[in-house]
Design an enzyme around this catalytic site. Sequence first.
Site, PDB file in Angstrom:
ATOM      1  N   ALA A 195      -3.784  41.139  40.505  1.00  0.00           N
ATOM      2  CA  ALA A 195      -3.578  41.009  39.052  1.00  0.00           C
ATOM      3  C   ALA A 195      -2.635  42.103  38.576  1.00  0.00           C
ATOM      4  CB  ALA A 195      -4.909  41.075  38.316  1.00  0.00           C
ATOM      5  N   GLY A 196      -1.471  42.196  39.244  1.00  0.00           N
ATOM      6  CA  GLY A 196      -0.431  43.133  38.830  1.00  0.00           C
ATOM      7  C   GLY A 196       0.563  42.396  37.947  1.00  0.00           C
ATOM      8  N   SER A 283       0.408  37.950  45.108  1.00  0.00           N
ATOM      9  CA  SER A 283       1.307  38.943  44.465  1.00  0.00           C
ATOM     10  C   SER A 283       0.624  40.301  44.572  1.00  0.00           C
ATOM     11  CB  SER A 283       1.568  38.540  43.023  1.00  0.00           C
ATOM     12  OG  SER A 283       0.360  38.190  42.367  1.00  0.00           O
ATOM     13  N   ARG A 286       5.265  44.577  47.069  1.00  0.00           N
ATOM     14  CA  ARG A 286       6.440  44.188  47.850  1.00  0.00           C
ATOM     15  C   ARG A 286       6.786  45.263  48.871  1.00  0.00           C
ATOM     16  NH1 ARG A 286       9.195  39.892  45.751  1.00  0.00           N
ATOM     17  NH2 ARG A 286      11.227  40.670  46.406  1.00  0.00           N
ATOM     18  N   HIS A 458      12.453  47.142   6.587  1.00  0.00           N
ATOM     19  CA  HIS A 458      11.285  46.363   6.181  1.00  0.00           C
ATOM     20  C   HIS A 458      11.699  44.932   5.914  1.00  0.00           C
ATOM     21  CE1 HIS A 458       7.473  45.385   4.319  1.00  0.00           C
ATOM     22  NE2 HIS A 458       8.158  44.823   3.319  1.00  0.00           N
TER      23      HIS A 458
HETATM   24  P1  FAD Z   1      17.244  43.024  45.194  1.00  0.00           P
HETATM   25  O1  FAD Z   1      17.336  42.462  43.836  1.00  0.00           O
HETATM   26  O2  FAD Z   1      16.089  42.597  46.030  1.00  0.00           O
HETATM   27  O3  FAD Z   1      18.603  42.662  45.938  1.00  0.00           O
HETATM   28  C1  FAD Z   1      18.822  42.949  47.260  1.00  0.00           C
HETATM   29  C2  FAD Z   1      19.816  41.971  47.827  1.00  0.00           C
HETATM   30  O4  FAD Z   1      20.237  42.408  49.113  1.00  0.00           O
HETATM   31  C3  FAD Z   1      19.213  40.584  48.039  1.00  0.00           C
HETATM   32  O5  FAD Z   1      20.116  39.600  47.638  1.00  0.00           O
HETATM   33  C4  FAD Z   1      19.007  40.533  49.553  1.00  0.00           C
HETATM   34  O6  FAD Z   1      18.981  39.228  50.075  1.00  0.00           O
HETATM   35  C5  FAD Z   1      20.230  41.317  50.013  1.00  0.00           C
HETATM   36  N1  FAD Z   1      20.157  41.838  51.373  1.00  0.00           N
HETATM   37  C6  FAD Z   1      19.091  42.373  52.034  1.00  0.00           C
HETATM   38  N2  FAD Z   1      19.447  42.790  53.261  1.00  0.00           N
HETATM   39  C7  FAD Z   1      20.769  42.501  53.389  1.00  0.00           C
HETATM   40  C8  FAD Z   1      21.721  42.700  54.424  1.00  0.00           C
HETATM   41  N3  FAD Z   1      21.380  43.276  55.583  1.00  0.00           N
HETATM   42  N4  FAD Z   1      22.973  42.283  54.230  1.00  0.00           N
HETATM   43  C9  FAD Z   1      23.338  41.697  53.054  1.00  0.00           C
HETATM   44  N5  FAD Z   1      22.491  41.496  52.044  1.00  0.00           N
HETATM   45  C10 FAD Z   1      21.224  41.902  52.200  1.00  0.00           C
HETATM   46  N6  FAD Z   1      12.101  43.957  37.433  1.00  0.00           N
HETATM   47  C11 FAD Z   1      12.359  44.260  36.144  1.00  0.00           C
HETATM   48  O7  FAD Z   1      12.896  45.332  35.862  1.00  0.00           O
HETATM   49  N7  FAD Z   1      12.044  43.385  35.130  1.00  0.00           N
HETATM   50  C12 FAD Z   1      11.452  42.203  35.382  1.00  0.00           C
HETATM   51  O8  FAD Z   1      11.180  41.445  34.447  1.00  0.00           O
HETATM   52  C13 FAD Z   1      11.159  41.867  36.725  1.00  0.00           C
HETATM   53  N8  FAD Z   1      10.577  40.684  37.015  1.00  0.00           N
HETATM   54  C14 FAD Z   1      10.330  40.377  38.324  1.00  0.00           C
HETATM   55  C15 FAD Z   1       9.691  39.164  38.595  1.00  0.00           C
HETATM   56  C16 FAD Z   1       9.419  38.830  39.901  1.00  0.00           C
HETATM   57  C17 FAD Z   1       8.723  37.507  40.184  1.00  0.00           C
HETATM   58  C18 FAD Z   1       9.794  39.701  40.964  1.00  0.00           C
HETATM   59  C19 FAD Z   1       9.538  39.333  42.394  1.00  0.00           C
HETATM   60  C20 FAD Z   1      10.418  40.897  40.689  1.00  0.00           C
HETATM   61  C21 FAD Z   1      10.676  41.253  39.364  1.00  0.00           C
HETATM   62  N9  FAD Z   1      11.275  42.467  39.046  1.00  0.00           N
HETATM   63  C22 FAD Z   1      11.514  42.786  37.743  1.00  0.00           C
HETATM   64  C23 FAD Z   1      11.666  43.434  40.083  1.00  0.00           C
HETATM   65  C24 FAD Z   1      13.177  43.322  40.357  1.00  0.00           C
HETATM   66  O9  FAD Z   1      13.484  41.998  40.737  1.00  0.00           O
HETATM   67  C25 FAD Z   1      13.581  44.295  41.452  1.00  0.00           C
HETATM   68  O10 FAD Z   1      13.139  45.590  41.119  1.00  0.00           O
HETATM   69  C26 FAD Z   1      15.085  44.313  41.610  1.00  0.00           C
HETATM   70  O11 FAD Z   1      15.579  43.032  41.938  1.00  0.00           O
HETATM   71  C27 FAD Z   1      15.503  45.312  42.684  1.00  0.00           C
HETATM   72  O12 FAD Z   1      16.880  45.321  42.788  1.00  0.00           O
HETATM   73  P2  FAD Z   1      17.630  45.709  44.143  1.00  0.00           P
HETATM   74  O13 FAD Z   1      19.076  45.627  43.828  1.00  0.00           O
HETATM   75  O14 FAD Z   1      17.083  46.971  44.661  1.00  0.00           O
HETATM   76  O15 FAD Z   1      17.209  44.601  45.205  1.00  0.00           O
HETATM   77  P1  NAI Z   2       2.053  45.072  41.547  1.00  0.00           P
HETATM   78  O1  NAI Z   2       2.046  46.349  42.252  1.00  0.00           O
HETATM   79  O2  NAI Z   2       2.439  45.020  40.123  1.00  0.00           O
HETATM   80  O3  NAI Z   2       0.602  44.412  41.623  1.00  0.00           O
HETATM   81  C1  NAI Z   2      -0.051  44.164  42.827  1.00  0.00           C
HETATM   82  C2  NAI Z   2      -1.543  44.074  42.543  1.00  0.00           C
HETATM   83  O4  NAI Z   2      -2.172  43.553  43.692  1.00  0.00           O
HETATM   84  C3  NAI Z   2      -2.149  45.443  42.266  1.00  0.00           C
HETATM   85  O5  NAI Z   2      -2.944  45.361  41.093  1.00  0.00           O
HETATM   86  C4  NAI Z   2      -2.961  45.722  43.513  1.00  0.00           C
HETATM   87  O6  NAI Z   2      -4.093  46.516  43.265  1.00  0.00           O
HETATM   88  C5  NAI Z   2      -3.345  44.316  43.940  1.00  0.00           C
HETATM   89  N1  NAI Z   2      -3.644  44.167  45.359  1.00  0.00           N
HETATM   90  C6  NAI Z   2      -3.050  44.769  46.418  1.00  0.00           C
HETATM   91  N2  NAI Z   2      -3.597  44.334  47.572  1.00  0.00           N
HETATM   92  C7  NAI Z   2      -4.549  43.431  47.237  1.00  0.00           C
HETATM   93  C8  NAI Z   2      -5.447  42.614  47.989  1.00  0.00           C
HETATM   94  N3  NAI Z   2      -5.455  42.647  49.323  1.00  0.00           N
HETATM   95  N4  NAI Z   2      -6.289  41.811  47.327  1.00  0.00           N
HETATM   96  C9  NAI Z   2      -6.284  41.762  45.972  1.00  0.00           C
HETATM   97  N5  NAI Z   2      -5.453  42.511  45.204  1.00  0.00           N
HETATM   98  C10 NAI Z   2      -4.589  43.323  45.827  1.00  0.00           C
HETATM   99  O7  NAI Z   2       2.951  44.105  42.446  1.00  0.00           O
HETATM  100  P2  NAI Z   2       3.487  42.628  42.194  1.00  0.00           P
HETATM  101  O8  NAI Z   2       2.810  42.023  41.014  1.00  0.00           O
HETATM  102  O9  NAI Z   2       3.431  41.951  43.501  1.00  0.00           O
HETATM  103  O10 NAI Z   2       4.989  42.888  41.816  1.00  0.00           O
HETATM  104  C11 NAI Z   2       5.876  43.541  42.742  1.00  0.00           C
HETATM  105  C12 NAI Z   2       6.856  44.409  42.019  1.00  0.00           C
HETATM  106  O11 NAI Z   2       7.735  43.640  41.244  1.00  0.00           O
HETATM  107  C13 NAI Z   2       6.175  45.392  41.113  1.00  0.00           C
HETATM  108  O12 NAI Z   2       6.381  46.686  41.633  1.00  0.00           O
HETATM  109  C14 NAI Z   2       6.826  45.252  39.800  1.00  0.00           C
HETATM  110  O13 NAI Z   2       7.358  46.481  39.352  1.00  0.00           O
HETATM  111  C15 NAI Z   2       7.959  44.277  40.011  1.00  0.00           C
HETATM  112  N6  NAI Z   2       7.880  43.324  38.923  1.00  0.00           N
HETATM  113  C16 NAI Z   2       8.236  43.745  37.680  1.00  0.00           C
HETATM  114  C17 NAI Z   2       8.116  42.908  36.608  1.00  0.00           C
HETATM  115  C18 NAI Z   2       8.448  43.423  35.271  1.00  0.00           C
HETATM  116  O14 NAI Z   2       9.066  44.469  35.172  1.00  0.00           O
HETATM  117  N7  NAI Z   2       8.079  42.735  34.203  1.00  0.00           N
HETATM  118  C19 NAI Z   2       7.648  41.537  36.748  1.00  0.00           C
HETATM  119  C20 NAI Z   2       7.247  41.221  38.094  1.00  0.00           C
HETATM  120  C21 NAI Z   2       7.401  42.082  39.119  1.00  0.00           C
END
Ligand code: FAD
Ligand code: NAI
Length: 479
Positions: A195-196, A283, A286, A458
Amino acid sequence: MASAFDVVVIGAGPGGYIAAIRAAQLGFTVACVDDGVRADGKPAPGGTCTNVGCIPSKALLQSSEHFDTARAHFSEHGIGLKDLSIDVPKMIARKAKIVQQTNEGILYLFKKNKITFFQGRAAFEGKEGNGWRLNVSPVGVNKNAETLTAAHVIVATGSSPRALPEAPFDNKRVLDNEGALALTETPKRLGVVGAGVIGLEMGSVWRRLGAEVTLLEALPEFLGVADAAVAKEAAKLFKAQGLVIHTGVKITGVKNGAKELAVEYTDATGAAQKAVFDKLIVSIGRVPNTRGLNAEAVGLALDERGFIAVDDHCRTNLPNVWAIGDVVRGPMLAHKAEEEGVAVAERLAGQKPHVDFNTVPFVIYTSPEIAWVGKTEQQLKAAGVSYRAGSVPFMANGRARALGDTRGFVKWLADAATDRVLGLHIIGPMASELVMEGVTAMEFGAASEDIARICHAHPTLTETVKEAALALDGRALNF
Ligand code: FAD
Ligand code: NAI
């Protein structure tokens, strides 16, 4: 023949593509390599954020919120609707279009900034003078392998979902973020492990569209990363929305059957439980993407958790190799990755940038939204800092009443002696936008009195931000 660049960026997520653009702006010759592939084989730059993260999740959150508002709140405005329905494939197609527009926008930005883009997977080959030689194996529509040399390499390879050992992802029944964003019908019974942030956002999407959603969280406390008062309010509001949240859960087994999936777990009391779902989103955090980089061969050091080890300036143990974003320590957030990308490019140009993790805002895009910056009350207490808090509910805000959304509150935390702002915590409408007042305040070293003395328009939701600062000094005017 190798193509030579000043800077090669590996990964075109928000960290990588922004680093590439900033480096190009500063006069470097830049290449960016990314292995993202669209269904038609064309490049999909933008990383997790664009393709299977921030952008598509916000698209679905918006669609599902519209549906929920129409269903539950239009009648309050005197708007009558008959036969309201949701076309899930159309909603998913809209999301796909937004993703594709964003992919194309990044390719346009590469062209505009004269960045050479390679669709492929990059790996270190070895040293080349003071720099590095990389090979790029082609993916998607690109059929050409390449060798590149780079004076500097910025690794921005991002992260991938962590799997539950008991239930590997198949994206049919056990879904990662990609699968959770691609469902073409609403599951009747949706389980969510963790529930993250992802669990709450994705759980909200499918709950609004009619799924019965149960979240199974390992930690005893719900949303322990947020300020405790915010987490308590969120738990109450989410429960009212029908999200069932069990904390203190330990998964003991998952049986992935032909028609449904059974999750066995012990609950907070240690009692054995079983829940049956049609789909399960996992979830639980990561893991950094370092496989395939050939990191071991060149001696690129990882930390104890598998992230690329970097110092405060994103410098790795190898000369002229930098790493940013999800693949290194710190919050896994797109804006954090971007800031690090800009900072590394500027450092290469001899500048002295600084990324302050204390002022990175956090947002959870549920309804209502949750957002914060700085320290929580529990962190300040644990650190023995004496502080003052000022909190005001949106109920006292005229704009919130007009919007029809008075849920939640704003809370400022400031040092008791100096009044310097230490944190801003918001649960309520547009919290994602309002939190920036706290970020700005903290970046400028503002006192809560500064906020209280600023004229806020406001009627706006920002008045609650001001009002909470007044409340901190015991002189709220509208509450
Ligand atoms: P990434 O976005 O993961 O990009 C890395 C890229 O490198 C990818 O395209 C990958 O395929 C590529 N790559 C990997 N290895 C290689 C290689 N060897 N050669 C070439 N390419 C390669 N963050 C927020 O701030 N706000 C949000 O609302 C938010 N929502 C999210 C919702 C979900 C469902 C998820 C999963 C994540 C969310 N995040 C959010 C987190 C955010 O997506 C990541 O923090 C962000 O994308 C990280 O950026 P990055 O550039 O480090 O890596
Ligand atoms: P998260 O770290 O937010 O939540 C993971 C949750 O899973 C935690 O509450 C943890 O205690 C729980 N957990 C871990 N192992 C478990 C298990 N075995 N059984 C049950 N619960 C368990 O990670 P999440 O939601 O997977 O997102 C990954 C990353 O993506 C986060 O670090 C977040 O920063 C980023 N992200 C950001 C968003 C935003 O900025 N709005 C939206 C979605 C993702």
